[in-house]
Design a protein around this motif. Sequence first.
Motif, short mmCIF file in Angstrom:
data_model
loop_
_atom_site.label_atom_id
_atom_site.label_comp_id
_atom_site.label_asym_id
_atom_site.label_seq_id
_atom_site.Cartn_x
_atom_site.Cartn_y
_atom_site.Cartn_z
N PRO A 28 0.97 1.34 -4.98
CA PRO A 28 1.36 1.46 -3.46
C PRO A 28 0.99 3.10 -3.97
CG PRO A 28 2.97 1.17 -4.92
CD PRO A 28 2.16 1.17 -6.40
N PHE A 29 1.10 3.88 -2.92
CA PHE A 29 2.05 5.41 -2.93
C PHE A 29 3.15 5.34 -2.15
CE2 PHE A 29 1.89 9.72 -0.98
CZ PHE A 29 1.92 10.27 -1.82
N ILE A 35 4.50 6.33 -11.40
CA ILE A 35 2.86 6.02 -12.00
C ILE A 35 2.64 5.63 -12.76
CG2 ILE A 35 1.69 8.41 -13.21
CD1 ILE A 35 2.18 8.30 -10.46
N ASP A 36 3.60 5.76 -13.70
CA ASP A 36 2.69 4.63 -15.24
C ASP A 36 2.61 3.71 -15.02
OD1 ASP A 36 3.26 7.20 -17.03
OD2 ASP A 36 4.48 6.29 -18.48
N GLN A 37 3.63 2.96 -14.12
CA GLN A 37 3.58 1.00 -14.00
C GLN A 37 2.06 1.43 -12.87
OE1 GLN A 37 4.95 -1.34 -15.25
NE2 GLN A 37 5.70 0.21 -16.86
N GLY A 38 1.63 2.08 -12.44
CA GLY A 38 0.62 2.56 -11.81
C GLY A 38 -0.54 2.79 -10.25
N ALA A 39 0.92 3.30 -9.91
CA ALA A 39 0.94 3.91 -8.49
C ALA A 39 0.21 4.71 -8.61
CB ALA A 39 2.75 4.09 -8.80
N ASP A 98 1.06 -1.18 0.07
CA ASP A 98 0.44 0.04 -0.02
C ASP A 98 1.02 1.11 -0.13
OD1 ASP A 98 -2.76 -1.55 0.66
OD2 ASP A 98 -1.59 -2.21 2.20
N LEU A 99 2.15 1.64 1.06
CA LEU A 99 3.21 1.83 0.53
C LEU A 99 4.30 1.99 0.65
CD1 LEU A 99 3.15 5.14 1.53
CD2 LEU A 99 4.01 4.26 4.25
#
Length: 419
Positions: free
Chosen positions: A319-320, A345-349, A267-268
């Motif tokens: 995750p954040f 970010i592009d990978q989904g974060a 999650d983090l």
Amino acid sequence: MTQDPAVEVLQDPSHGFTGIPHQREHFSAELRVRLYRSGTGLRMLAIPRGLSASDTAEWHEALLEVPAEELLDRANRLLAIWRDQVVGRIGTGFGDGQQVGGHPLAESVDLSELRQLTDPLVTQLADEGFELLQVVLDGTGYDLGRFREFLLDTLAGGRQLRVSFDSEWQLPWPMLAVDPAECDSPWEAFLGYRHQVEQARTGYPWDHAPLGRRERATASLNKDTFLDHVNRSHEVQKLLEERSLLTVRTRGSELLEALSCSVLQEDLMYFWCHGRFVSTGASGQVLAVRLSDSEDIDGPVVKRKRRRYIRSPQSRFKPFVLLNACHSAKAAAPGRLKHLGQELIDQGAEGVLAPQIEIPEDFAAEYAYAFLDRYLTGAHTAGAIGQWLVRRFAREFHNPLALVYALNSGINTRLDLVS
């Protein structure tokens, strides 16, 4: 004869009554600003929501007159001013109790005793931030004049907004400012002080493999052990150990192995390490971080490790990320290899929070502890915490460095143990 009606379930937000549907938080006002190419120039579009009863379909748009190259040069100039005047400022010895040499604004988190330095400096930085915003909006066109009037009035108004900037040119948005002469104090001029601010994610979201309900958050600490000497760093690790199921990684190979898994149950993700620019040829460089070994972790290697999983509903990477490494919020220019934060970010974060310039180690640890302490409660969004920290460090410590941290996506993200 009675007949049972046929029912087709089109949406099942509770997953067959096994979970709680996502509760969308109500926000009073927001502003979305898009900066994009239009022919050979730039165009800016602004859409307000919740500012008035009549603005649900209202939008504002104008062709900008500033070239993209000048805009990027001006943004880099602002970052350099902050780096040189705050982090790199050398003590002159002028004034009571001041020592000659050293970097007085980087050697302590609490700068209250140096207000004779910080107060005029914050005024200067606010003026520079307002200048950059004026450069963005400068011009003689009629539509541009009307757009400039709307945007400046909205940003300088009394309403606290959530402001999302959607742009392939990632400017230092929190460090931009409205007119300081119209504010009660120069602190209140900065966009990161007045509003919650993010560099918005573009593109459609994608489904990730669900984890179901968890009792505790899952987190990772990806660290350079050479930073263990920093005040508060051990307290940050203890906080993560007490409030989450924590994985500690100290080698790049361990991190790359985790990224190679289709489902990363975190999650983090917290990075506590150094960031540096690595040359990629005669005209390029990419931001990389290192843990306790010599392995460079950069955007291209993350993309390679997760290439097969991108946008697959059988994979998970949400995750954040608190990327607490120097320069790590800085974005690569359009068309270049993406820096680490952009690739995550592009990978989904869900979002990446990181500093845009060098950051003093003691300040970075203090900032991380305060952010994680609030985020792990699940009661606050990342955007709200970021703004709260800017105001807290200004009010309690007269320290402007919280404005250096930029949020890439995730303004509405909060810790959610149901997925």
